[in-house]
Design an enzyme around this catalytic site. Structure first.
Site, PDB file in Angstrom:
ATOM      1  N   PHE A 285      43.701  47.848  30.634  1.00  0.00           N
ATOM      2  CA  PHE A 285      43.350  48.142  32.037  1.00  0.00           C
ATOM      3  C   PHE A 285      43.200  46.833  32.787  1.00  0.00           C
ATOM      4  O   PHE A 285      42.439  45.964  32.373  1.00  0.00           O
ATOM      5  CB  PHE A 285      42.051  48.949  32.128  1.00  0.00           C
ATOM      6  CG  PHE A 285      41.739  49.337  33.547  1.00  0.00           C
ATOM      7  CD1 PHE A 285      42.346  50.449  34.135  1.00  0.00           C
ATOM      8  CD2 PHE A 285      40.865  48.581  34.327  1.00  0.00           C
ATOM      9  CE1 PHE A 285      42.087  50.786  35.452  1.00  0.00           C
ATOM     10  CE2 PHE A 285      40.602  48.917  35.645  1.00  0.00           C
ATOM     11  CZ  PHE A 285      41.213  50.022  36.212  1.00  0.00           C
TER      12      PHE A 285
ATOM     13  N   ASP B 222      42.180  38.584  30.501  1.00  0.00           N
ATOM     14  CA  ASP B 222      41.448  39.371  31.488  1.00  0.00           C
ATOM     15  C   ASP B 222      40.034  39.563  30.930  1.00  0.00           C
ATOM     16  O   ASP B 222      39.811  40.400  30.057  1.00  0.00           O
ATOM     17  CB  ASP B 222      42.163  40.706  31.704  1.00  0.00           C
ATOM     18  CG  ASP B 222      41.401  41.633  32.645  1.00  0.00           C
ATOM     19  OD1 ASP B 222      40.207  41.382  32.903  1.00  0.00           O
ATOM     20  OD2 ASP B 222      42.000  42.618  33.102  1.00  0.00           O
TER      21      ASP B 222
ATOM     22  N   LYS C 169      33.563  41.640  38.066  1.00  0.00           N
ATOM     23  CA  LYS C 169      32.438  42.472  37.649  1.00  0.00           C
ATOM     24  C   LYS C 169      31.099  41.723  37.685  1.00  0.00           C
ATOM     25  O   LYS C 169      30.546  41.540  38.749  1.00  0.00           O
ATOM     26  CB  LYS C 169      32.728  43.110  36.283  1.00  0.00           C
ATOM     27  CG  LYS C 169      33.808  44.205  36.392  1.00  0.00           C
ATOM     28  CD  LYS C 169      33.687  45.308  35.370  1.00  0.00           C
ATOM     29  CE  LYS C 169      34.503  46.529  35.780  1.00  0.00           C
ATOM     30  NZ  LYS C 169      35.865  46.542  35.261  1.00  0.00           N
TER      31      LYS C 169
HETATM   32  C1  LIG Z   1      37.166  46.649  35.967  1.00  0.00           C
HETATM   33  C2  LIG Z   1      38.328  45.914  35.405  1.00  0.00           C
HETATM   34  C3  LIG Z   1      39.388  45.476  36.211  1.00  0.00           C
HETATM   35  C4  LIG Z   1      39.475  45.815  37.679  1.00  0.00           C
HETATM   36  O1  LIG Z   1      38.452  45.256  38.431  1.00  0.00           O
HETATM   37  P1  LIG Z   1      38.203  45.803  39.931  1.00  0.00           P
HETATM   38  O2  LIG Z   1      37.089  44.943  40.430  1.00  0.00           O
HETATM   39  O3  LIG Z   1      37.858  47.245  39.808  1.00  0.00           O
HETATM   40  O4  LIG Z   1      39.471  45.614  40.669  1.00  0.00           O
HETATM   41  C5  LIG Z   1      40.401  44.746  35.617  1.00  0.00           C
HETATM   42  N1  LIG Z   1      40.373  44.447  34.314  1.00  0.00           N
HETATM   43  C6  LIG Z   1      39.368  44.844  33.504  1.00  0.00           C
HETATM   44  C7  LIG Z   1      39.390  44.468  32.053  1.00  0.00           C
HETATM   45  C8  LIG Z   1      38.325  45.603  34.018  1.00  0.00           C
HETATM   46  O5  LIG Z   1      37.342  46.040  33.204  1.00  0.00           O
END
Ligand SMILES: *Cc1c(COP(=O)(O)O)cnc(C)c1O
Length: 405
Positions: free
Chosen positions: A139, A224, A253
């Site tokens: 994700f 990420d 986050k």
């Molecule tokens: C939450 C998340 C995203 C997206 O972040 P947003 O602030 O919602 O755009 C991308 N990568 C990972 C691993 C995430 O947990």
């Protein structure tokens, strides 16, 4: 309109129906507790999905917000500002990074990372160096590029045609990766622990192999760390548990502790391939967000909080295991630090959401990570008594769950 008091049904009337929020509407929070419109209290094991790393209303974060709120909120990019420079320096001093780009969310950080890698590939002079390798169940956010990089077709298929050149490989399968990587690959993007995809921890040997092959084929390795970063696993960033260093790291986050901010971190060599005008955002790096994030960073980046994550993690694991001895619902608890996933046994397959909903009834908020996994991402400083009380309530939810079958 002044005496309008909103209720949960109004959500269905007013909002684009992309979410299915729980029944209670929280109106205030303190630490790891929340209160709804009827003043009912809940223990918060969600922490805004790994965002409220210091719980709700941490006094130092509140103070940073109030102080900056009375000085300067926003300038746009014709000017730089002190809080942004201070935050950039902190990130550089405590990671591999030498350059920082600020934005407002995780998806934007990944969007910047993927665009940078595409440009680096184009500039390399190697024909067709524009392919991206990503992984199944990953994700990376909801913009069209990042949702295409994500490895769950259900999130992208309705928005075709999608950006091209992205391949999805099985996660933790080094042989598949070896077979797929070529000199045409400009970027490899992965989460050190797949969060939304089900709390799947990357094997050390897999990461090591991917790192080596990225060097060999001159592909930009993007970690990420939007969910795993800012202390979540007990290190500032998860890669710091290992000797494996990415070329680009994305963070968001918990970076703002609840105030929206994201960042892409990279080296000078890669960062300088973006030149004036190549990329940008109106709000990215605004003084208000950066001031809050700076205060949050100093707190989280301390042995007390980082070591405390490991201690709290063990309290959670022990507590859940004890509940599981009684109710026998989960077959595995996995993850690291305070990013934990409880995997349902086959006989309860696809019913994680039911447990989460029963938890709300019992006064504890938890999350799912896919249909089979109950996820916990609480505040990194959640008090021990809140862990015990929350797990007691979670136990009541499990009792209801197994009794109703
Ligand atoms: C939450 C998340 C995203 C997206 O972040 P947003 O602030 O919602 O755009 C991308 N990568 C990972 C691993 C995430 O947990």
């Amino acid at each position: 309109m002044n005496n309008y008091s909103p209720c949960r049904q109004d959500f269905d009337q007013f909002m684009v129906p992309i979410y299915a929020p729980a029944q209670p509407i929280p109106v205030r929070g303190q630490g790891s507790r929340l209160w709804d419109q009827n003043d009912r209290e809940y223990i918060d094991f969600v922490g805004g999905i790994a965002v409220n790393a210091l719980g709700h209303l941490h006094p130092i974060a509140v103070n940073a917000l109030l102080e900056q709120g009375q000085k300067l909120w926003h300038l746009a990019n014709g000017f730089t500002n002190e809080p942004a420079l201070k935050l950039a320096k902190k990130l550089i001093d405590h990671t591999f990074a030498e350059k920082v780009f600020f934005c407002n969310s995780g998806a934007e950080a990944n969007e910047a990372a993927l665009k940078l890698a595409r440009k680096v590939g184009l500039q390399s002079g190697h024909a067709n160096k524009n392919k991206i390798i990503a992984f199944k169940n990953a994700f990376h956010g909801r913009t069209l590029f990042t949702v295409s990089a994500g490895g769950q077709p259900k999130y992208s298929q309705d928005f075709a045609p999608l950006p091209e050149g992205i391949t999805h490989l099985p996660f933790n399968d080094l042989d598949a990766f070896k077979a797929a990587i070529t000199d045409e690959v400009c970027a490899v993007i992965l989460e050190p622990i797949q969060g939304e995809g089900g709390i799947i921890v990357a094997d050390h040997d897999f990461l090591k192999g991917v790192r080596e092959l990225c060097h060999q084929h001159k592909a930009v390795l993007i970690f990420d760390e939007i969910q795993t970063g800012m202390g979540r696993t007990g290190a500032l960033y998860a890669y710091q548990h290992t000797s494996i260093v990415p070329d680009v790291l994305t963070t968001a986050k918990a970076l703002g502790g609840g105030f929206p901010i994201g960042a892409m971190l990279t080296t000078t060599e890669l960062g300088q391939q973006f030149v004036v005008g190549d990329h940008g955002t109106t709000y990215g790096g605004n003084p208000l967000a950066c001031a809050v994030a700076g205060a949050v960073f100093d707190l989280i980046n301390s042995p007390e909080i980082l070591d405390g994550v490991t201690i709290r993690s063990q309290l959670f694991i022990d507590g859940i295991q004890k509940l599981n001895e009684q109710y026998s619902v989960f077959k595995e608890i996995r993850g690291k630090g305070l990013l934990l996933g409880c995997v349902l046994k086959e006989e309860y397959a696809n019913r994680a959401k039911e447990i989460v909903n029963l938890g709300v009834d019992e006064g504890v908020f938890s999350l799912i990570a896919g249909p089979n996994i109950v996820r916990f991402t609480p505040s990194l400083i959640i008090p021990e008594e809140d862990i015990y009380e929350g797990l007691t309530r979670f136990g009541c939810a499990l009792a209801c769950f197994v009794n109703q079958k």
